[in-house]
Design a protein around this motif. Structure first.
Motif, PDB file in Angstrom:
ATOM      1  N   PHE A 192       0.818  -1.230   0.181  1.00  0.00           N
ATOM      2  CA  PHE A 192       0.128  -0.005   0.179  1.00  0.00           C
ATOM      3  C   PHE A 192       0.827   1.289  -0.178  1.00  0.00           C
ATOM      4  CE2 PHE A 192       0.579  -1.649   4.371  1.00  0.00           C
ATOM      5  CZ  PHE A 192       0.952  -0.840   4.953  1.00  0.00           C
ATOM      6  N   ASP A 193       2.001   1.251   0.598  1.00  0.00           N
ATOM      7  CA  ASP A 193       2.904   2.323   0.617  1.00  0.00           C
ATOM      8  C   ASP A 193       4.087   2.359  -0.523  1.00  0.00           C
ATOM      9  OD1 ASP A 193       4.166   0.479   1.585  1.00  0.00           O
ATOM     10  OD2 ASP A 193       4.836   1.198   3.412  1.00  0.00           O
ATOM     11  N   GLN A 194       3.958   1.315  -1.424  1.00  0.00           N
ATOM     12  CA  GLN A 194       5.035   1.398  -2.400  1.00  0.00           C
ATOM     13  C   GLN A 194       4.737   2.520  -3.578  1.00  0.00           C
ATOM     14  OE1 GLN A 194       5.489  -2.391  -4.629  1.00  0.00           O
ATOM     15  NE2 GLN A 194       5.821  -1.218  -6.511  1.00  0.00           N
ATOM     16  N   SER A 195       5.891   3.466  -3.522  1.00  0.00           N
ATOM     17  CA  SER A 195       5.799   4.623  -4.530  1.00  0.00           C
ATOM     18  C   SER A 195       5.437   3.955  -5.829  1.00  0.00           C
ATOM     19  CB  SER A 195       6.969   5.325  -4.391  1.00  0.00           C
ATOM     20  OG  SER A 195       6.985   6.494  -5.175  1.00  0.00           O
ATOM     21  N   THR A 196       4.312   4.229  -6.546  1.00  0.00           N
ATOM     22  CA  THR A 196       4.225   3.931  -7.993  1.00  0.00           C
ATOM     23  C   THR A 196       4.032   4.749  -9.011  1.00  0.00           C
ATOM     24  OG1 THR A 196       1.813   3.496  -7.704  1.00  0.00           O
ATOM     25  CG2 THR A 196       2.909   1.676  -6.970  1.00  0.00           C
ATOM     26  N   LEU A 197       3.978   6.018  -8.526  1.00  0.00           N
ATOM     27  CA  LEU A 197       3.936   7.103  -9.421  1.00  0.00           C
ATOM     28  C   LEU A 197       4.288   8.520  -8.646  1.00  0.00           C
ATOM     29  CD1 LEU A 197       0.015   8.344  -9.890  1.00  0.00           C
ATOM     30  CD2 LEU A 197       0.923   6.861  -7.828  1.00  0.00           C
ATOM     31  N   THR A 198       4.430   9.785  -9.386  1.00  0.00           N
ATOM     32  CA  THR A 198       4.679  10.998  -8.714  1.00  0.00           C
ATOM     33  C   THR A 198       3.262  11.603  -8.558  1.00  0.00           C
ATOM     34  OG1 THR A 198       4.563  11.931 -11.047  1.00  0.00           O
ATOM     35  CG2 THR A 198       6.586  11.178 -10.212  1.00  0.00           C
ATOM     36  N   GLU A 199       3.428  12.532  -7.681  1.00  0.00           N
ATOM     37  CA  GLU A 199       1.893  13.036  -7.206  1.00  0.00           C
ATOM     38  C   GLU A 199       1.316  13.802  -8.241  1.00  0.00           C
ATOM     39  OE1 GLU A 199       0.808  12.969  -3.822  1.00  0.00           O
ATOM     40  OE2 GLU A 199       2.595  11.801  -3.555  1.00  0.00           O
ATOM     41  N   GLN A 200      -0.116  13.389  -8.374  1.00  0.00           N
ATOM     42  CA  GLN A 200      -0.856  14.032  -9.414  1.00  0.00           C
ATOM     43  C   GLN A 200      -1.695  14.761  -8.740  1.00  0.00           C
ATOM     44  OE1 GLN A 200      -4.003  11.740 -11.267  1.00  0.00           O
ATOM     45  NE2 GLN A 200      -3.500  12.505 -13.234  1.00  0.00           N
ATOM     46  N   ASP A 201      -2.371  14.744  -7.676  1.00  0.00           N
ATOM     47  CA  ASP A 201      -3.272  15.522  -6.813  1.00  0.00           C
ATOM     48  C   ASP A 201      -3.458  15.402  -5.569  1.00  0.00           C
ATOM     49  OD1 ASP A 201      -5.351  13.372  -6.950  1.00  0.00           O
ATOM     50  OD2 ASP A 201      -5.944  14.025  -8.762  1.00  0.00           O
ATOM     51  N   THR A 202      -4.378  16.086  -4.688  1.00  0.00           N
ATOM     52  CA  THR A 202      -4.343  15.867  -3.343  1.00  0.00           C
ATOM     53  C   THR A 202      -4.849  14.253  -3.000  1.00  0.00           C
ATOM     54  OG1 THR A 202      -6.716  16.753  -3.328  1.00  0.00           O
ATOM     55  CG2 THR A 202      -4.694  18.179  -2.816  1.00  0.00           C
ATOM     56  N   ALA A 203      -5.490  13.535  -3.716  1.00  0.00           N
ATOM     57  CA  ALA A 203      -5.889  12.246  -3.534  1.00  0.00           C
ATOM     58  C   ALA A 203      -4.709  11.342  -3.210  1.00  0.00           C
ATOM     59  CB  ALA A 203      -6.699  11.683  -4.405  1.00  0.00           C
ATOM     60  N   ASN A 204      -3.565  11.705  -3.888  1.00  0.00           N
ATOM     61  CA  ASN A 204      -2.614  10.886  -3.678  1.00  0.00           C
ATOM     62  C   ASN A 204      -1.794  10.910  -2.407  1.00  0.00           C
ATOM     63  OD1 ASN A 204      -2.705   9.788  -6.060  1.00  0.00           O
ATOM     64  ND2 ASN A 204      -1.748  11.316  -7.315  1.00  0.00           N
ATOM     65  N   ALA A 205      -2.203  11.795  -1.545  1.00  0.00           N
ATOM     66  CA  ALA A 205      -1.753  11.961  -0.174  1.00  0.00           C
ATOM     67  C   ALA A 205      -2.463  11.248   0.813  1.00  0.00           C
ATOM     68  CB  ALA A 205      -1.572  13.489   0.213  1.00  0.00           C
ATOM     69  N   VAL A 206      -3.505  10.772   0.385  1.00  0.00           N
ATOM     70  CA  VAL A 206      -4.251   9.808   1.268  1.00  0.00           C
ATOM     71  C   VAL A 206      -3.786   8.371   1.252  1.00  0.00           C
ATOM     72  CG1 VAL A 206      -6.776   8.994   1.780  1.00  0.00           C
ATOM     73  CG2 VAL A 206      -6.560  11.057   0.618  1.00  0.00           C
ATOM     74  N   SER A 207      -3.899   7.719   2.658  1.00  0.00           N
ATOM     75  CA  SER A 207      -3.358   6.306   2.592  1.00  0.00           C
ATOM     76  C   SER A 207      -3.979   5.422   1.946  1.00  0.00           C
ATOM     77  CB  SER A 207      -3.571   5.858   4.094  1.00  0.00           C
ATOM     78  OG  SER A 207      -3.351   4.409   4.130  1.00  0.00           O
ATOM     79  N   ALA A 208      -3.224   4.587   1.238  1.00  0.00           N
ATOM     80  CA  ALA A 208      -3.902   3.513   0.319  1.00  0.00           C
ATOM     81  C   ALA A 208      -3.975   2.169   1.076  1.00  0.00           C
ATOM     82  CB  ALA A 208      -2.945   3.145  -0.913  1.00  0.00           C
ATOM     83  N   ARG A 209      -3.738   2.303   2.262  1.00  0.00           N
ATOM     84  CA  ARG A 209      -3.729   0.881   3.239  1.00  0.00           C
ATOM     85  C   ARG A 209      -5.352   0.401   3.459  1.00  0.00           C
ATOM     86  NH1 ARG A 209      -4.470  -0.871   8.483  1.00  0.00           N
ATOM     87  NH2 ARG A 209      -3.010  -2.721   8.907  1.00  0.00           N
ATOM     88  N   PRO A 210      -5.741  -0.645   3.018  1.00  0.00           N
ATOM     89  CA  PRO A 210      -7.141  -1.179   3.273  1.00  0.00           C
ATOM     90  C   PRO A 210      -7.109  -1.395   4.774  1.00  0.00           C
ATOM     91  CG  PRO A 210      -5.896  -2.526   1.801  1.00  0.00           C
ATOM     92  CD  PRO A 210      -5.023  -1.664   2.550  1.00  0.00           C
ATOM     93  N   ASP A 211      -8.113  -1.463   5.450  1.00  0.00           N
ATOM     94  CA  ASP A 211      -8.543  -1.745   6.795  1.00  0.00           C
ATOM     95  C   ASP A 211      -8.587  -3.268   7.196  1.00  0.00           C
ATOM     96  OD1 ASP A 211      -8.144   1.041   7.919  1.00  0.00           O
ATOM     97  OD2 ASP A 211     -10.059   1.050   6.604  1.00  0.00           O
ATOM     98  N   ALA A 212      -9.004  -4.007   5.954  1.00  0.00           N
ATOM     99  CA  ALA A 212      -9.248  -5.427   6.072  1.00  0.00           C
ATOM    100  C   ALA A 212      -9.052  -5.898   4.617  1.00  0.00           C
ATOM    101  CB  ALA A 212     -10.413  -5.894   6.709  1.00  0.00           C
ATOM    102  N   ALA A 213      -8.684  -7.187   4.315  1.00  0.00           N
ATOM    103  CA  ALA A 213      -8.728  -7.701   3.016  1.00  0.00           C
ATOM    104  C   ALA A 213      -9.195  -9.111   2.931  1.00  0.00           C
ATOM    105  CB  ALA A 213      -6.923  -7.927   2.632  1.00  0.00           C
ATOM    106  N   ALA A 214     -10.064  -9.243   2.074  1.00  0.00           N
ATOM    107  CA  ALA A 214     -10.789 -10.532   1.879  1.00  0.00           C
ATOM    108  C   ALA A 214     -10.401 -10.981   0.468  1.00  0.00           C
ATOM    109  CB  ALA A 214     -12.283 -10.321   1.856  1.00  0.00           C
ATOM    110  N   LEU A 215      -9.819 -12.093   0.587  1.00  0.00           N
ATOM    111  CA  LEU A 215      -9.093 -12.669  -0.641  1.00  0.00           C
ATOM    112  C   LEU A 215      -9.892 -14.124  -0.929  1.00  0.00           C
ATOM    113  CD1 LEU A 215      -5.332 -12.375   0.215  1.00  0.00           C
ATOM    114  CD2 LEU A 215      -7.130 -10.715  -0.702  1.00  0.00           C
ATOM    115  N   ILE A 216     -10.786 -14.146  -1.825  1.00  0.00           N
ATOM    116  CA  ILE A 216     -11.450 -15.175  -2.274  1.00  0.00           C
ATOM    117  C   ILE A 216     -11.062 -16.186  -3.281  1.00  0.00           C
ATOM    118  CG2 ILE A 216     -14.089 -15.759  -2.767  1.00  0.00           C
ATOM    119  CD1 ILE A 216     -13.467 -14.032  -0.211  1.00  0.00           C
TER     120      ILE A 216
END
Length: 335
Positions: A192-216
């Motif tokens: 979730f914290d791997q850098s995959t792109l340069t900043e595009q807008d303010t949304a990219n400052a928000v955490s990408a870490r899920p609070d739970a993961a369900a893998l089916i």
């Protein structure tokens, strides 16, 4: 910030979809079709200013219809060029949110079976659900193999950035992935914290870490003999360089600070062997991560919610919901 495409724009006739499928020559149309049941309430483009890097030459997104034994609408997005989130809003939202990542072997992205149908199920029970249509890793994107992760990170950030307008709690966002989408969901939970792109807008400052993961019934490993060959080929290639299989195998990349994980698989899965779930469960336990594992004796692969009525598989949505309550995602007892 993110323009919604209205529900009216999201409605597409089955006849036109079947025509597109026949024109593509990629897949046969279903023997019979049912009317689309409740189209998305909105469609949100992930990259309103354009996807990172140029669209590869010759790539054109199409919708194809897949044959299936249930005579239901079963579509897939082929050669995705315009990643998006399809939003299903609850009549009585409970504050929870789910990012659904359908499967497709990293060849295409399933729309109905593991996407819209599951979205309707969980939104009917109070969650606001977002179905991800993501780019594929083998089609020449600037991000290469990380193009799907780039889209998944972006999707999670957009969902959290919309918490006010969508009436969700940004600390109660689950990612749910099916098959190869389960690999991508697990990848997001680990990177979730791997850098995959340069900043595009303010949304990219928000955490990408899920609070739970369900893998089916997830694709987990890229290493033979238990790798799903189609996903392996499309993600790491037929003959990957030394170390690449490990880099993209979930069981090799668990971390103590990742979110809790719910795993579900069928023991007789002939496409993605159950060893995928077993080896990930063992790795998560070894790392001290919270994990629940449910193995059904029969069921095969790719069932979603189809054909599970009056079988033990019918329990999996309820099992997930009760687990989600215990983890504080869905309203209930919490932890």
């Amino acid at each position: 910030m993110f323009q919604d495409v209205t529900r009216r724009a999201a409605l597409v006739s089955i006849a036109s979809l079947a025509a597109a499928a026949c024109a593509s020559g990629s897949l046969s149309a279903p023997r019979a079709t049912a009317a689309v049941d409740r189209a998305p309430d909105a469609i949100i483009p992930l990259w309103p200013s354009g996807v990172p890097g140029d669209v590869p030459d010759g790539l054109k997104e199409t919708i194809v219809a897949r044959d299936n034994p249930f005579n239901l609408v079963d579509r897939a997005a082929l050669d995705v060029t315009d990643p998006s989130l399809s939003v299903f809003r609850a009549a009585k939202p409970d504050g929870s949110a789910i990012l659904i990542i359908p499967g497709g072997g990293y060849r295409w992205v399933v729309i109905d079976k593991e996407g819209f149908e599951c979205a309707r199920h969980f939104s009917d029970r109070g969650a606001t659900v977002y179905v991800l249509r993501y780019r594929l890793p083998h089609q020449g994107w600037a991000a290469g193999r990380d193009a799907p992760l780039q889209d998944a990170q972006r999707a999670m950030r957009i969902i959290r950035s919309r918490s006010g307008s969508d009436a969700i709690d940004p600390s109660r966002v689950m990612v749910m992935g099916f098959s190869a989408g389960g690999h991508l969901a697990g990848w997001l939970a680990m990177r979730f914290d791997q850098s995959t792109l340069t900043e595009q807008d303010t949304a990219n400052a928000v955490s990408a870490r899920p609070d739970a993961a369900a893998l089916i019934y997830p694709v987990v490993t890229m290493a033979r003999p238990f790798a799903h060959e189609g996903s392996r080929r499309n993600l790491v290639g037929e003959a990957p360089a030394a170390g690449i299989e490990t880099v993209y195998s979930l069981e090799s990349n668990v971390r103590p600070d990742m979110p809790p994980v719910f795993l579900m698989h069928a023991a007789d899965d002939a496409a993605v062997p159950v060893e995928n779930a077993l080896m990930l469960h063992a790795a998560l336990r070894s790392a001290g991560c919270a994990v629940a594992l449910h193995i059904f004796e029969t069921g095969g692969h790719g069932f979603g919610l189809r054909g599970i009525q009056n079988t033990p598989l019918a329990a999996w949505p309820s099992l997930l919901r009760e687990w989600g309550k215990a983890k504080g995602i869905f309203p209930g007892s919490g932890t």
